[in-house]
Enzyme design. Structure first.
Site, short mmCIF file in Angstrom:
data_model
loop_
_atom_site.label_atom_id
_atom_site.label_comp_id
_atom_site.label_asym_id
_atom_site.label_seq_id
_atom_site.Cartn_x
_atom_site.Cartn_y
_atom_site.Cartn_z
N CYS A 275 0.81 -1.22 0.00
CA CYS A 275 0.00 0.00 0.00
C CYS A 275 0.85 1.28 0.00
O CYS A 275 0.31 2.37 -0.16
CB CYS A 275 -0.96 0.00 1.18
SG CYS A 275 -2.06 -1.43 1.14
N ASN B 120 -10.02 0.08 0.57
CA ASN B 120 -8.55 0.11 0.51
C ASN B 120 -8.11 -0.51 -0.81
O ASN B 120 -8.25 -1.72 -1.01
CB ASN B 120 -7.99 -0.68 1.70
CG ASN B 120 -6.47 -0.73 1.72
OD1 ASN B 120 -5.80 -0.40 0.74
ND2 ASN B 120 -5.93 -1.16 2.85
N HIS C 134 -3.30 7.23 2.74
CA HIS C 134 -3.74 5.93 2.25
C HIS C 134 -5.11 5.61 2.85
O HIS C 134 -5.32 5.72 4.05
CB HIS C 134 -2.71 4.87 2.65
CG HIS C 134 -3.15 3.48 2.38
ND1 HIS C 134 -3.75 3.10 1.20
CD2 HIS C 134 -3.08 2.35 3.14
CE1 HIS C 134 -4.03 1.82 1.25
NE2 HIS C 134 -3.64 1.34 2.41
C1 LIG Z 1 -9.31 -5.05 10.91
C2 LIG Z 1 -9.92 -3.99 11.81
C3 LIG Z 1 -11.00 -3.24 11.08
C4 LIG Z 1 -10.49 -4.69 13.03
O1 LIG Z 1 -10.96 -3.75 13.93
P1 LIG Z 1 -11.21 -4.10 15.46
O2 LIG Z 1 -11.19 -5.57 15.70
O3 LIG Z 1 -12.42 -3.38 15.85
O4 LIG Z 1 -9.94 -3.59 16.20
P2 LIG Z 1 -9.53 -2.09 16.43
O5 LIG Z 1 -9.04 -1.60 15.14
O6 LIG Z 1 -10.63 -1.30 17.04
O7 LIG Z 1 -8.39 -2.17 17.49
C5 LIG Z 1 -7.09 -2.51 17.23
C6 LIG Z 1 -6.28 -2.11 18.42
O8 LIG Z 1 -5.98 -0.72 18.31
C7 LIG Z 1 -6.35 -0.07 19.51
N1 LIG Z 1 -6.77 1.28 19.18
C8 LIG Z 1 -7.89 1.66 18.53
N2 LIG Z 1 -7.92 3.01 18.40
C9 LIG Z 1 -6.78 3.47 19.00
C10 LIG Z 1 -6.22 4.75 19.20
N3 LIG Z 1 -6.81 5.85 18.75
N4 LIG Z 1 -5.05 4.84 19.84
C11 LIG Z 1 -4.41 3.75 20.29
N5 LIG Z 1 -4.88 2.49 20.14
C12 LIG Z 1 -6.05 2.35 19.50
C13 LIG Z 1 -7.47 -0.89 20.09
O9 LIG Z 1 -7.58 -0.69 21.48
C14 LIG Z 1 -6.99 -2.29 19.75
O10 LIG Z 1 -6.00 -2.72 20.67
P3 LIG Z 1 -6.25 -3.97 21.67
O11 LIG Z 1 -6.53 -5.13 20.77
O12 LIG Z 1 -4.97 -4.09 22.40
O13 LIG Z 1 -7.44 -3.57 22.48
C15 LIG Z 1 -8.88 -2.97 12.25
O14 LIG Z 1 -8.02 -3.57 13.16
C16 LIG Z 1 -8.07 -2.41 11.13
O15 LIG Z 1 -8.58 -1.63 10.34
N6 LIG Z 1 -6.79 -2.75 11.12
C17 LIG Z 1 -5.86 -2.18 10.16
C18 LIG Z 1 -6.22 -2.62 8.76
C19 LIG Z 1 -5.46 -1.91 7.75
O16 LIG Z 1 -5.47 -0.71 7.69
N7 LIG Z 1 -4.80 -2.68 6.93
C20 LIG Z 1 -4.16 -2.24 5.76
C21 LIG Z 1 -2.93 -1.54 6.02
S1 LIG Z 1 -2.38 -1.16 4.42
#
Ligand SMILES: CC(C)(COP(=O)(O)OP(=O)(O)OC[C@H]1O[C@@H](n2cnc3c(N)ncnc32)[C@H](O)[C@@H]1OP(=O)(O)O)[C@@H](O)C(=O)NCCC(=O)NCCS
Length: 372
Positions: free
Chosen positions: A159, A329, A299
């Site tokens: 990405c 994405n 992104h």
């Molecule tokens: C897959 C996804 C949608 C699943 O979401 P989810 O299960 O609801 O999980 P969250 O995204 O809310 O949480 C992930 C972690 O980040 C933490 N988090 C969320 N917002 C936060 C913030 N503002 N600051 C710090 N930590 C944060 C959460 O507490 C969680 O940590 P934990 O598991 O230790 O509690 C999400 O994790 C995601 O989008 N991940 C990245 C995907 C991505 O962008 N991939 C492509 C990269 S190119």
């Protein structure tokens, strides 16, 4: 002016920006994962002026796939996708479309908008992590389909791919070794996600975006940029099977090991760190304030990652361009597709400062402050 005069690369020792050290970085669970989550990027940045973006083009496949379609088809929790990502729909390529086909359509649009003769294109770079074939490169297929007389090569930085390709193409243009460089980001993610995997599949879509680079004034170009990589996080987002380390077998395919695998929660935590730190670094190195930037194009992975960056960096909503709601994405296509839309809406004009930031598998990231 000799374009060479405008190229200045800074060493790590030049950098005085105070980026928080690992000890200040929030990681919730100690242990092995903690090490992987640390932002381990260097503080090196570069500058590359004398490059202009002559035009942008994009292509989105016709087929719209809505959240409710996926929720019904695969039993995903209703509302989860939009609530956790902001994405409402994405596009899927037709069965007979390959990544090179999407790339060609985006490139044709960029060429038409620029009004240039395609015979003058002397460099072709395609950023993709979903190539038509492992070999030959997608760039060679695009070169043939467009009928270009140009060297052609793929870059793979997932990405972040478009940012890597943009910075690479810009080097050729700034040195005068390319007069007209075609830089494309294209991905068909729908072919590599496991359809029923709620944490991965609905996040991704298919698209291509293209930019034509040409010599600009000494004021135009990458005022400051940073490319980074941290292979220690490679297993957080990968396709474990299908390369030389683990060739595909019937058993591995049956086990679904050839699909994109993502540790979404840890990728999320890494992303919110890297995005804020790399943007902050690039702005400070360029001595540019958020208020001086016309548009931020990040992104389009997850609206919550973008919102977090806006909050931490104090970026007002009117300076951020998002289209993930409608395209999801699209990996290497994400930034050029968004740029194309923003440009067509009149949100970017000559002389504007545009901050682009890509991040993803590798782990990789690329941030560029571009004077249009
Ligand atoms: C897959 C996804 C949608 C699943 O979401 P989810 O299960 O609801 O999980 P969250 O995204 O809310 O949480 C992930 C972690 O980040 C933490 N988090 C969320 N917002 C936060 C913030 N503002 N600051 C710090 N930590 C944060 C959460 O507490 C969680 O940590 P934990 O598991 O230790 O509690 C999400 O994790 C995601 O989008 N991940 C990245 C995907 C991505 O962008 N991939 C492509 C990269 S190119």
């Amino acid at each position: 002016m000799n374009p060479q005069d405008s190229i200045a690369q800074e060493s790590a020792a030049d950098i005085t920006v105070d980026v928080p050290g690992p000890e200040k970085r929030a990681v919730s669970t100690p242990g092995k994962d903690e090490q992987r989550l640390l932002f381990r990027g260097s503080r090196r940045t570069c500058r590359l002026m004398g490059v202009g973006i002559q035009s942008i083009g994009a292509y989105l496949p016709d087929r719209i796939v809505t959240n409710s379609e996926l929720e019904t088809q695969y039993g995903f929790e209703p509302g989860w996708i939009e609530r956790r990502t902001g994405i409402q729909q994405r596009r899927y390529a037709a069965d007979d479309e390959g990544t090179s086909d999407l790339a060609v359509k985006a490139a044709r649009q960029a060429i038409t908008k620029a009004g240039v003769n395609k015979a003058d294109i002397d460099l072709l770079l395609v950023a993709t992590f979903t190539p038509d074939f492992t070999c030959p490169s997608t760039a060679c297929l695009v070169q043939e389909k467009l009928g270009l007389d140009a060297p052609a090569v793929d870059l793979q930085a997932a990405c972040s791919g478009f940012m890597y390709a943009l910075a690479t193409g810009a080097q050729y243009v700034a040195t005068g070794n390319s007069k007209l460089a075609l830089v494309i980001g294209a991905d068909i993610n729908s072919r590599i996600v496991k359809p029923g995997d709620q944490g991965v599949a609905p996040l991704f879509g298919d698209a291509a975006g293209a930019a034509l680079l040409t010599a600009g004034t000494s004021e135009q170009g990458l005022v400051c940029y940073q490319l980074g990589a941290d292979g220690a996080g490679s297993s957080m987002l990968d396709r474990p099977v299908g390369g030389t380390s683990r060739p595909m077998t019937a058993e591995l395919i049956a086990a679904g090991q050839h699909y994109l695998k993502m540790d979404g929660r840890n990728v999320f935590k890494w992303a919110i760190q890297v995005v804020t730190e790399t943007i902050d670094l690039v702005l400070k190195k360029a001595d540019v304030d958020v208020s001086d930037v016309k548009l931020f194009v990040l992104h389009q992975a997850n609206i919550r990652i973008i919102d977090h960056a806006m909050k931490v960096l104090g970026i007002p909503p009117e300076k951020v361009f998002n289209n993930l709601q409608l395209v999801g994405n699209t990996s290497a296509a994400s930034i050029p597709v968004a740029l194309n839309e923003a440009y067509d809406q009149g949100k970017i004009e000559s002389g504007d400062l545009v901050l682009m930031c890509g991040f993803g598998a590798g782990l990789t990231w690329g941030t560029g402050l571009f004077r249009w």
